[in-house]
Design a protein around this motif. Structure first.
Motif, PDB file in Angstrom:
ATOM      1  N   SER A 309     113.404 -69.514 -34.448  1.00  0.00           N
ATOM      2  CA  SER A 309     114.130 -69.878 -34.742  1.00  0.00           C
ATOM      3  C   SER A 309     115.898 -70.863 -35.303  1.00  0.00           C
ATOM      4  O   SER A 309     116.193 -71.548 -36.332  1.00  0.00           O
ATOM      5  N   GLY A 310     115.009 -71.855 -34.670  1.00  0.00           N
ATOM      6  CA  GLY A 310     116.096 -73.076 -34.625  1.00  0.00           C
ATOM      7  C   GLY A 310     115.737 -73.777 -36.142  1.00  0.00           C
ATOM      8  O   GLY A 310     116.635 -74.192 -36.295  1.00  0.00           O
ATOM      9  N   TRP A 311     114.670 -73.872 -35.907  1.00  0.00           N
ATOM     10  CA  TRP A 311     113.827 -73.823 -37.573  1.00  0.00           C
ATOM     11  C   TRP A 311     114.221 -73.227 -38.701  1.00  0.00           C
ATOM     12  O   TRP A 311     114.660 -74.441 -39.302  1.00  0.00           O
ATOM     13  N   PHE A 312     115.060 -72.569 -38.711  1.00  0.00           N
ATOM     14  CA  PHE A 312     115.475 -71.730 -39.507  1.00  0.00           C
ATOM     15  C   PHE A 312     116.425 -71.554 -39.645  1.00  0.00           C
ATOM     16  O   PHE A 312     117.447 -71.989 -41.175  1.00  0.00           O
ATOM     17  N   THR A 313     117.348 -71.571 -38.902  1.00  0.00           N
ATOM     18  CA  THR A 313     118.384 -72.433 -38.481  1.00  0.00           C
ATOM     19  C   THR A 313     119.041 -73.820 -38.708  1.00  0.00           C
ATOM     20  O   THR A 313     120.161 -74.172 -39.608  1.00  0.00           O
ATOM     21  N   ASP A 314     118.016 -74.627 -39.274  1.00  0.00           N
ATOM     22  CA  ASP A 314     118.283 -76.350 -39.972  1.00  0.00           C
ATOM     23  C   ASP A 314     117.847 -75.657 -41.408  1.00  0.00           C
ATOM     24  O   ASP A 314     118.850 -76.787 -41.693  1.00  0.00           O
ATOM     25  N   ARG A 315     118.129 -75.305 -41.671  1.00  0.00           N
ATOM     26  CA  ARG A 315     117.562 -74.096 -43.263  1.00  0.00           C
ATOM     27  C   ARG A 315     117.407 -73.566 -44.056  1.00  0.00           C
ATOM     28  O   ARG A 315     118.281 -73.420 -44.983  1.00  0.00           O
ATOM     29  N   PHE A 316     118.482 -72.921 -43.395  1.00  0.00           N
ATOM     30  CA  PHE A 316     118.998 -71.030 -44.176  1.00  0.00           C
ATOM     31  C   PHE A 316     120.636 -71.346 -43.861  1.00  0.00           C
ATOM     32  O   PHE A 316     121.174 -71.623 -42.827  1.00  0.00           O
ATOM     33  N   ASP A 317     121.110 -70.445 -44.084  1.00  0.00           N
ATOM     34  CA  ASP A 317     122.338 -69.655 -44.276  1.00  0.00           C
ATOM     35  C   ASP A 317     122.455 -69.000 -42.301  1.00  0.00           C
ATOM     36  O   ASP A 317     121.667 -67.747 -42.517  1.00  0.00           O
ATOM     37  N   ALA A 318     123.097 -69.348 -41.423  1.00  0.00           N
ATOM     38  CA  ALA A 318     123.129 -68.940 -39.833  1.00  0.00           C
ATOM     39  C   ALA A 318     123.545 -67.560 -39.949  1.00  0.00           C
ATOM     40  O   ALA A 318     123.183 -66.717 -39.274  1.00  0.00           O
ATOM     41  N   ARG A 319     124.652 -67.721 -40.948  1.00  0.00           N
ATOM     42  CA  ARG A 319     124.809 -65.544 -40.738  1.00  0.00           C
ATOM     43  C   ARG A 319     124.025 -64.897 -41.385  1.00  0.00           C
ATOM     44  O   ARG A 319     123.445 -63.555 -40.886  1.00  0.00           O
ATOM     45  N   GLY A 418     120.950 -49.007 -31.279  1.00  0.00           N
ATOM     46  CA  GLY A 418     119.731 -49.374 -33.108  1.00  0.00           C
ATOM     47  C   GLY A 418     121.731 -49.604 -33.413  1.00  0.00           C
ATOM     48  O   GLY A 418     121.830 -49.928 -34.599  1.00  0.00           O
ATOM     49  N   ALA A 419     122.094 -48.564 -34.059  1.00  0.00           N
ATOM     50  CA  ALA A 419     123.826 -48.680 -34.714  1.00  0.00           C
ATOM     51  C   ALA A 419     124.278 -49.449 -34.799  1.00  0.00           C
ATOM     52  O   ALA A 419     124.352 -50.143 -35.009  1.00  0.00           O
ATOM     53  N   LEU A 420     125.001 -50.110 -33.091  1.00  0.00           N
ATOM     54  CA  LEU A 420     125.394 -51.274 -33.170  1.00  0.00           C
ATOM     55  C   LEU A 420     125.051 -52.233 -33.536  1.00  0.00           C
ATOM     56  O   LEU A 420     125.658 -53.354 -33.536  1.00  0.00           O
ATOM     57  N   CYS A 421     123.794 -52.431 -33.237  1.00  0.00           N
ATOM     58  CA  CYS A 421     123.128 -53.891 -34.039  1.00  0.00           C
ATOM     59  C   CYS A 421     123.094 -53.497 -35.325  1.00  0.00           C
ATOM     60  O   CYS A 421     123.244 -54.494 -36.034  1.00  0.00           O
ATOM     61  N   ALA A 422     123.346 -52.502 -36.207  1.00  0.00           N
ATOM     62  CA  ALA A 422     123.453 -52.601 -37.140  1.00  0.00           C
ATOM     63  C   ALA A 422     125.092 -52.762 -37.809  1.00  0.00           C
ATOM     64  O   ALA A 422     125.211 -53.545 -38.902  1.00  0.00           O
ATOM     65  N   ALA A 423     125.800 -52.130 -36.605  1.00  0.00           N
ATOM     66  CA  ALA A 423     127.229 -53.509 -36.891  1.00  0.00           C
ATOM     67  C   ALA A 423     127.040 -54.421 -36.606  1.00  0.00           C
ATOM     68  O   ALA A 423     128.414 -55.304 -37.986  1.00  0.00           O
ATOM     69  N   ALA A 424     126.337 -55.224 -35.554  1.00  0.00           N
ATOM     70  CA  ALA A 424     126.655 -56.845 -35.764  1.00  0.00           C
ATOM     71  C   ALA A 424     126.040 -57.395 -36.986  1.00  0.00           C
ATOM     72  O   ALA A 424     126.933 -58.692 -37.432  1.00  0.00           O
ATOM     73  N   ALA A 425     125.012 -56.515 -37.670  1.00  0.00           N
ATOM     74  CA  ALA A 425     124.053 -57.464 -38.701  1.00  0.00           C
ATOM     75  C   ALA A 425     125.670 -57.226 -39.674  1.00  0.00           C
ATOM     76  O   ALA A 425     125.506 -57.854 -40.528  1.00  0.00           O
ATOM     77  N   LEU A 426     125.899 -56.535 -39.859  1.00  0.00           N
ATOM     78  CA  LEU A 426     127.663 -56.155 -40.065  1.00  0.00           C
ATOM     79  C   LEU A 426     128.465 -57.437 -40.275  1.00  0.00           C
ATOM     80  O   LEU A 426     129.300 -58.005 -41.629  1.00  0.00           O
ATOM     81  N   MET A 427     129.247 -57.453 -39.318  1.00  0.00           N
ATOM     82  CA  MET A 427     129.854 -58.573 -39.051  1.00  0.00           C
ATOM     83  C   MET A 427     129.157 -59.838 -38.802  1.00  0.00           C
ATOM     84  O   MET A 427     130.178 -60.619 -39.256  1.00  0.00           O
ATOM     85  N   ALA A 428     127.774 -60.057 -39.056  1.00  0.00           N
ATOM     86  CA  ALA A 428     127.732 -61.119 -39.001  1.00  0.00           C
ATOM     87  C   ALA A 428     127.728 -61.696 -40.992  1.00  0.00           C
ATOM     88  O   ALA A 428     127.908 -63.182 -41.151  1.00  0.00           O
ATOM     89  N   VAL A 430     130.523 -61.208 -42.721  1.00  0.00           N
ATOM     90  CA  VAL A 430     131.290 -61.087 -43.139  1.00  0.00           C
ATOM     91  C   VAL A 430     131.884 -62.443 -42.059  1.00  0.00           C
ATOM     92  O   VAL A 430     132.733 -63.133 -42.981  1.00  0.00           O
ATOM     93  N   ILE A 431     131.490 -62.684 -41.129  1.00  0.00           N
ATOM     94  CA  ILE A 431     131.872 -64.460 -40.758  1.00  0.00           C
ATOM     95  C   ILE A 431     132.071 -65.487 -42.193  1.00  0.00           C
ATOM     96  O   ILE A 431     131.105 -65.426 -43.552  1.00  0.00           O
ATOM     97  N   ARG A 432     133.379 -65.858 -42.398  1.00  0.00           N
ATOM     98  CA  ARG A 432     133.480 -66.962 -43.224  1.00  0.00           C
ATOM     99  C   ARG A 432     133.576 -67.975 -43.731  1.00  0.00           C
ATOM    100  O   ARG A 432     132.997 -68.951 -42.421  1.00  0.00           O
ATOM    101  N   ARG A 433     132.376 -68.781 -44.804  1.00  0.00           N
ATOM    102  CA  ARG A 433     132.358 -69.907 -44.756  1.00  0.00           C
ATOM    103  C   ARG A 433     132.757 -71.037 -43.818  1.00  0.00           C
ATOM    104  O   ARG A 433     133.905 -70.713 -44.966  1.00  0.00           O
ATOM    105  N   ARG A 434     132.842 -71.953 -43.658  1.00  0.00           N
ATOM    106  CA  ARG A 434     134.413 -73.229 -43.292  1.00  0.00           C
ATOM    107  C   ARG A 434     134.218 -74.260 -44.166  1.00  0.00           C
ATOM    108  O   ARG A 434     132.503 -74.669 -44.646  1.00  0.00           O
TER     109      ARG A 434
END
Length: 442
Positions: A309-319, A418-428, A430-434
């Motif tokens: 995940s750390g390797w992916f984070t350096d290369r892809f959109d964290a959201r 499982g339903a909460l995780c689906a909500a977390a995916a949508l919340m992620a 929605v986070i705006r890029r700086r």
């Protein structure tokens, strides 16, 4: 202007050795920082063991004392909440009193909390011992401890050191869970509690003898540093800054989205699986030792998933990474009720591997988003986001026990998570890029 190699006056007062001797490299000699890392690694491994035992005690305590699983889950939830809420302030305590003193006291508190459970006869004593004492002790050795050791003792290879200390928690789960589950099954729960207490006390001498607050205490520069670094003075206002950063970040939208997603992360990992997987599997006829071993395997793949995940984070959109991680975790939890059974079979092994890869894969992209939005305050902001993680874990640790008492099974808990995780995916998402800083006009 020419650069001189003389130590500043303040540094000279704090380090009796000359700068030439401090920075001289002795071939074949291991830097003291690696011994400090080893002690920190063992300490964090122990902390993981202390936090893994409550999940093994739910059924034995229910059978011996007749306490409801909701009551036992409340003790676990207090433990998890204090583990998170203590972390933002632990760094302030270490800045004021030193790493060695804080960690030694924390280990002693854990030993007391675990050892006193042997004589408990009422539920409030469980809340006090495993909830309050062990929660405060383990919280003092969480994120702040690893970050403080890394920042003070290492200038080079900080990424490697951070990865090692992050993996320590998973390693502790791997090493201790099968052993503790065997003790609980063969010798009852009291010897397991005593084992944890003795393990905490055994680490204290190593902390006191080998751990030092700063390289300057032993006349050394940090590992990888090219010049001597004087020991900073105590920071009495660190706790005030910690609260100030929280108040400032709380006025921004990304903080609440990050805190919300990480609360669901804690709810679907520490609060749910780490606390209730063993008793849920036991409900379906699986031996406690087998269920605990499966939970330990999650710790193995957790290390692989976090590094990837750390390797992916350096290369892809964290959201987008967070959205994918939470969505996949939610899908896997929806299938879990159909996989639980009296024996370990290939579909269950696949779930364990798949879920293990996603266990804390959310940490690197969450840290990256904190850094993107909050800059120099990102470490403190992440400390508060981590607190929300543990609060979410605490809520589900309690709610899971209540649900088991009411419905007679954990099925509704898996589906709700499982339903909460689906909500977390949508919340992620929605986070705006700086927005990037615009160039200053001439």
């Amino acid at each position: 202007m020419t650069q001189t190699s003389d130590l500043p006056a303040a540094a000279a007062q704090e380090a009796p050795r000359s700068p030439r001797r401090v920075l001289r490299r002795t071939p074949g000699r291991i830097h003291r920082a690696w011994f400090v890392l080893a002690v920190a690694f063992v300490t964090i491994i122990g902390a993981a063991a202390f936090r893994s035992l409550p999940g093994l005690l739910i059924d034995p305590l229910h059978q011996e004392f007749g306490w409801s699983r909701g009551t036992i889950g409340l003790a676990v939830s207090i433990n998890l909440a204090l583990y998170g809420l203590t972390a933002p302030f632990a760094a302030a305590l270490m800045d004021k009193y030193g790493i060695r003193k804080v960690v030694a006291v924390a280990l002693t508190i854990i030993a007391a909390g675990s050892g006193l459970t042997v004589w408990m006869t009422a539920a409030w004593q469980l809340l006090l011992c495993w909830g309050l004492l062990v929660g405060l002790g383990t919280g003092s050795m969480a994120l702040a401890f690893a970050a403080t050791v890394t920042n003070r003792w290492f200038t080079g290879r900080r990424g490697l050191v951070t990865g090692i200390l992050t993996a320590a928690a998973a390693s502790g789960q791997l090493v201790f869970l099968p052993v503790l589950s065997w003790i609980v099954q063969e010798h009852h729960w009291r010897p397991a509690a005593v084992t944890v207490a003795l393990a905490a006390l055994a680490v204290v001498p190593f902390v006191w003898l080998l751990l030092r607050d700063h390289p300057a205490d032993v006349g050394l520069a940090p590992y990888g540093a090219k010049e001597f670094v004087p020991k900073p003075p105590p920071v009495p206002g660190a706790a005030r800054r910690t609260v100030g950063v929280l108040l400032s970040a709380a006025r921004t939208g990304p903080f609440w989205l990050l805190a919300g997603t990480f609360a669901i992360c804690g709810a679907s990992t520490n609060g749910l699986v780490q606390t209730h997987f063993v008793p849920a599997a036991h409900d379906h006829g699986m031996p406690i030792t087998a269920a605990a071993s499966l939970l330990a395997v999650i710790g193995v793949f957790d290390v692989i998933g976090t590094v990837a995940s750390g390797w992916f984070t350096d290369r892809f959109d964290a959201r987008r990474l967070l959205a994918v991680y939470y969505a996949l975790r939610g899908i896997s939890l929806l299938f879990l009720p159909m996989l639980l059974g009296p024996s370990v079979h290939p579909p269950m092994v696949f779930f364990i591997v798949f879920y293990g890869l996603d266990w804390v894969a959310t940490v690197p992209p969450t840290i990256a988003l904190c850094r993107e939005h909050y800059g120099d305050d990102s470490a403190i902001v992440f400390g508060w986001v981590l607190a929300s993680h543990q609060v979410g874990a605490a809520v589900v640790a309690f709610a899971g026990g209540v649900a088991r008492d009411v419905f007679g099974s954990y099925d509704v808990v898996w589906v709700a998570s499982g339903a909460l995780c689906a909500a977390a995916a949508l919340m992620a998402l929605v986070i705006r890029r700086r927005p990037a800083a615009l160039p200053v006009a001439a």
